[in-house]
Design a protein around this motif. Structure first.
Motif, mmCIF file in Angstrom:
data_model
loop_
_atom_site.group_PDB
_atom_site.id
_atom_site.type_symbol
_atom_site.label_atom_id
_atom_site.label_comp_id
_atom_site.label_asym_id
_atom_site.label_seq_id
_atom_site.Cartn_x
_atom_site.Cartn_y
_atom_site.Cartn_z
ATOM 1 N N VAL A 103 55.995 69.214 24.658
ATOM 2 C CA VAL A 103 54.769 68.569 25.142
ATOM 3 C C VAL A 103 53.601 69.524 24.930
ATOM 4 C CG1 VAL A 103 53.573 67.719 27.195
ATOM 5 C CG2 VAL A 103 55.998 67.151 26.820
ATOM 6 N N VAL A 104 52.616 69.081 24.183
ATOM 7 C CA VAL A 104 51.436 69.883 23.860
ATOM 8 C C VAL A 104 50.271 69.378 24.695
ATOM 9 C CG1 VAL A 104 49.887 70.601 21.992
ATOM 10 C CG2 VAL A 104 52.309 70.117 21.508
ATOM 11 N N SER A 105 49.483 70.284 25.252
ATOM 12 C CA SER A 105 48.296 69.843 25.956
ATOM 13 C C SER A 105 47.289 70.996 26.036
ATOM 14 C CB SER A 105 48.651 69.289 27.339
ATOM 15 O OG SER A 105 47.559 68.573 27.875
ATOM 16 N N GLY A 106 46.249 70.815 26.839
ATOM 17 C CA GLY A 106 45.132 71.750 26.837
ATOM 18 C C GLY A 106 44.967 72.566 28.095
ATOM 19 N N ALA A 107 45.923 72.487 29.008
ATOM 20 C CA ALA A 107 45.919 73.304 30.223
ATOM 21 C C ALA A 107 44.751 73.017 31.154
ATOM 22 C CB ALA A 107 45.981 74.792 29.890
ATOM 23 N N ALA A 108 44.038 71.925 30.929
ATOM 24 C CA ALA A 108 42.904 71.606 31.812
ATOM 25 C C ALA A 108 43.427 71.064 33.141
ATOM 26 C CB ALA A 108 42.004 70.567 31.145
ATOM 27 N N LEU A 109 42.534 70.955 34.101
ATOM 28 C CA LEU A 109 42.867 70.291 35.356
ATOM 29 C C LEU A 109 43.205 68.826 35.061
ATOM 30 C CD1 LEU A 109 39.995 71.690 37.628
ATOM 31 C CD2 LEU A 109 42.405 72.364 37.646
ATOM 32 N N GLY A 110 43.869 68.197 35.993
ATOM 33 C CA GLY A 110 44.141 66.765 35.835
ATOM 34 C C GLY A 110 45.342 66.512 34.947
ATOM 35 N N ILE A 111 45.168 65.597 33.986
ATOM 36 C CA ILE A 111 46.290 65.141 33.155
ATOM 37 C C ILE A 111 46.979 66.304 32.438
ATOM 38 C CG2 ILE A 111 46.927 63.708 31.179
ATOM 39 C CD1 ILE A 111 46.155 62.118 33.707
ATOM 40 N N ASP A 112 46.190 67.181 31.803
ATOM 41 C CA ASP A 112 46.783 68.275 31.025
ATOM 42 C C ASP A 112 47.750 69.095 31.873
ATOM 43 O OD1 ASP A 112 44.882 67.390 29.216
ATOM 44 O OD2 ASP A 112 44.208 69.395 28.649
ATOM 45 N N GLY A 113 47.256 69.532 33.020
ATOM 46 C CA GLY A 113 48.081 70.383 33.885
ATOM 47 C C GLY A 113 49.359 69.686 34.302
ATOM 48 N N GLU A 114 49.250 68.417 34.654
ATOM 49 C CA GLU A 114 50.436 67.669 35.087
ATOM 50 C C GLU A 114 51.429 67.515 33.938
ATOM 51 O OE1 GLU A 114 51.074 66.857 38.261
ATOM 52 O OE2 GLU A 114 49.210 67.945 38.662
ATOM 53 N N ALA A 115 50.910 67.342 32.734
ATOM 54 C CA ALA A 115 51.802 67.213 31.578
ATOM 55 C C ALA A 115 52.600 68.497 31.376
ATOM 56 C CB ALA A 115 50.984 66.881 30.326
ATOM 57 N N HIS A 116 51.908 69.643 31.433
ATOM 58 C CA HIS A 116 52.631 70.918 31.296
ATOM 59 C C HIS A 116 53.659 71.065 32.422
ATOM 60 C CE1 HIS A 116 50.143 72.420 28.057
ATOM 61 N NE2 HIS A 116 49.040 72.340 28.774
ATOM 62 N N ARG A 117 53.256 70.743 33.635
ATOM 63 C CA ARG A 117 54.159 70.906 34.774
ATOM 64 C C ARG A 117 55.384 70.012 34.641
ATOM 65 N NH1 ARG A 117 49.134 70.989 37.955
ATOM 66 N NH2 ARG A 117 48.792 73.165 38.570
ATOM 67 N N GLY A 118 55.164 68.775 34.191
ATOM 68 C CA GLY A 118 56.299 67.863 34.034
ATOM 69 C C GLY A 118 57.299 68.392 33.018
ATOM 70 N N ALA A 119 56.773 68.913 31.906
ATOM 71 C CA ALA A 119 57.663 69.445 30.863
ATOM 72 C C ALA A 119 58.416 70.666 31.382
ATOM 73 C CB ALA A 119 56.850 69.800 29.619
ATOM 74 N N LEU A 120 57.703 71.559 32.089
ATOM 75 C CA LEU A 120 58.355 72.755 32.628
ATOM 76 C C LEU A 120 59.421 72.366 33.653
ATOM 77 C CD1 LEU A 120 55.268 75.130 33.112
ATOM 78 C CD2 LEU A 120 57.142 75.426 31.465
ATOM 79 N N ALA A 121 59.102 71.369 34.485
ATOM 80 C CA ALA A 121 60.048 70.958 35.522
ATOM 81 C C ALA A 121 61.345 70.448 34.911
ATOM 82 C CB ALA A 121 59.413 69.887 36.408
ATOM 83 N N ALA A 122 61.246 69.874 33.729
ATOM 84 C CA ALA A 122 62.446 69.362 33.051
ATOM 85 C C ALA A 122 63.031 70.399 32.102
ATOM 86 C CB ALA A 122 62.088 68.086 32.292
ATOM 87 N N ASN A 123 62.600 71.660 32.246
ATOM 88 C CA ASN A 123 63.089 72.740 31.368
ATOM 89 C C ASN A 123 62.801 72.462 29.906
ATOM 90 O OD1 ASN A 123 64.135 74.674 33.188
ATOM 91 N ND2 ASN A 123 65.813 73.244 33.628
#
Lengths: 383, 383
Positions: free
Chosen positions: A158-178
């Motif tokens: 999952v690629v994203s921009g580390a911004a607040l909101g959607i980006d951050g949640e996308a990174h977190r979701g991917a990390l949570a699923a290893n």
């Protein structure tokens, strides 16, 4: 294959002296090689107005050694096109359009983290950029995190921009699923921006990858976010917009994905939400696809099976009517409406293509059967 | 021009003896005229297996005079194709497909109310069918009512089915804005069904129009709702689905609209809502259009300006890639997927087209460049 130090130094120098995007410097580096290109620029040679304009402000700012050392101190490094780990497939769309400033291939990338940036895009690889508004709704944040986890489960980085909101949640979701997650920044790879994401960025650097065109110490600036967005689109097979308002940065990322010929997927939301207006508009552009589920998205991104990517059995990729057309024609097509004819002036305004170029783009669309002339009333989309 | 009594009697008789849809009886009435067709059926003539099957159960049930009197007692009447007020433009799509039971033109329509059913569809006219689930969410109900009011404000009559949920809210929204609204029923025009809509139906009969293929006294039955849905689609320029689950009645109405070549518009909703799953699936079918606002919908329904409908300046109507294809080809095209090839057996299953007809439909789609054969793996959509 080890990249010669002089190449790393040359590209570190070029990255710092030419503010991205720098199509003329990128072209020069392609023509002369980065070492000679850097030497000529550093030596003050007259390299014509385009290169001159790109390096005028900072050509004497040679801090390549310090930049390389600073990255190394963080466990990072400079990844250059001469490196076999360079994401060549991801960047292919840029290289084909050297004349477009917005689509300049990066001169190199600063990277930090264990994930391989060349394993995101290419035959047998699937990845997804998950982007959206900083001021996301609870609905959008939930989808970003939940779907990113599902993508990770399905094996997609999952690629994203580390911004607040959607980006951050996308990174977190991917990390949570290893899963693997890649953050493309508009500042140096050491910087905790936004500050609230300091720990998240550390986690991404430890388990995924932080990527940037900007040297250690570089600060985020508004235009850098827009320039950065093209890399988010390039480093993923397709781009998914979770929530976007009108003219948001996320819709710029979608535009970049479209220009690169990558699928653009949009998540619908309540029509009563301003945060879904951009998505709903995109879903009507004839290029983007609406996705109501992770299953829809995986289908639109295509199979992850390497077999399916073999040239012998052409991958069943979604084809858009605008495939193979020039960037200008694609933009003009996007500005056309299905029902009411648009004047040429309106097309200039809506497409952002110059008045000089619009007629040629219309000719191209006419030849492709994608536009009809409706007497004096203007042009409309034929399909 | 007054319609002769014998024509009214003949068609009232035919409507009662042949349960709609009755394509063979409709064709017979077209060939011989309704009076002779009715006389032959009433007289027990052998009119072949198709007509025979359609009238076998009720050919002796001649209650035309009573049915006409009952309608008149309610202020209603029988509208027949011989009447200049017959909605010929609305029904044109049916007449072109006499072989398809689902697309049989109605033999006549019972109507009740002041609105003109021939002012809904045709040159210079725009109307919209607003349909959706009975078990609608608050979100869906709000949109149905608010958008219907906006359509009414814009001069568009709102057609729906008077059901609980989306339908009822659509009628209410149009009435609240003093607009025209048309309820197409699956029972007699006198019946308060659902009972909770008794007052609403009275208001529609007083200020709009109640329409049905079924005589006074007829009860709603499950299959009649499905048959009725084709008339909702036919009596509107385009069909808007506000909320729909998978395989809902509303998605049948959308299907009918598509078969008739009318725009299908779908409102997005949260992907977390089961009530939007049908809409999001439709939005991916390559035919339907996502609408995020009333403005989008009005644009997709086309201009209301009569000038725009003149043959001299062809109306800028949205053209679908499947325009002009047979119904079977349209269905098979709808069953094809963009990415993964489908086997012929899967296409039979998904399209509902018979195994015998699917190969011809595929040939038609091949000729139109709309399908590609992917080796042994099957068929996929080319655009």
């Amino acid at each position: 294959m080890t990249v010669p130090e002089e190449v790393l130094h040359a590209r570190a120098y070029l990255l710092r002296v030419a503010e991205p995007p720098a199509p003329a410097v990128a072209h020069l580096a392609e023509l002369l090689g980065p070492v000679e290109a850097a030497a000529r620029i550093r030596g003050g040679a007259d390299l014509g107005p385009h290169v001159g304009a790109e390096v005028a402000a900072r050509r004497d700012d040679d801090r390549a050694a310090e930049d390389l050392a600073a990255a190394a101190a963080l466990g990072g490094r400079l990844l250059v096109p001469e490196d076999e780990a360079w994401p060549a497939a991801a960047m292919a769309g840029f290289a084909a359009q050297p004349g477009h400033a917005e689509w300049a291939v990066p001169l190199a990338l600063w990277v930090r983290g264990p994930a391989a940036v060349d394993e995101l895009v290419g035959p047998g690889r699937r990845s997804v950029a998950v982007v959206g508004s900083r001021a996301a709704s609870g609905y959008g944040k939930w989808i970003a995190r939940d779907w990113a986890a599902s993508f990770a489960d399905a094996g997609l980085p999952v690629v994203s921009g580390a911004a607040l909101g959607i980006d951050g949640e996308a990174h977190r979701g991917a990390l949570a699923a290893n899963g693997t997650t890649v953050a493309v920044l508009a500042c140096g790879i050491e910087r905790a921006y936004p500050a609230a994401h300091a720990r998240l960025l550390e986690a991404i650097a430890e388990r995924g990858l932080v990527v940037s065109e900007y040297p250690v110490g570089a600060v985020p600036a508004r235009h850098r976010f827009l320039v950065r967005n093209r890399l988010i689109a390039a480093l993923a097979t397709g781009t998914l917009l979770v929530e976007s308002g009108v003219r948001s940065g996320a819709s710029r990322t979608a535009w970049a994905a479209r220009e690169l010929g990558r699928p653009v997927l949009v998540v619908p939301g309540p029509v009563t939400s301003a945060l879904s207006v951009g998505n709903h508009t995109l879903a009507r552009d004839g290029y983007s696809t609406l996705v109501g589920s992770v299953g829809h998205a995986l289908a639109d991104l295509g199979p992850i099976d390497p077999e399916a990517d073999r040239p012998a059995a052409e991958p069943p990729r979604r084809r858009s009517p605008v495939d193979g057309l020039s960037g200008a024609a694609v933009r003009v097509h996007g500005a056309l409406r299905g029902h009411a004819p648009s004047s040429t002036a309106a097309l200039v305004r809506e497409s952002g293509v110059t008045p000089r170029t619009v007629p040629a783009a219309l000719d191209e669309l006419l030849a492709a059967g994608l536009v009809v002339r409706d007497g004096d009333r203007g042009w409309s989309r034929s399909v």
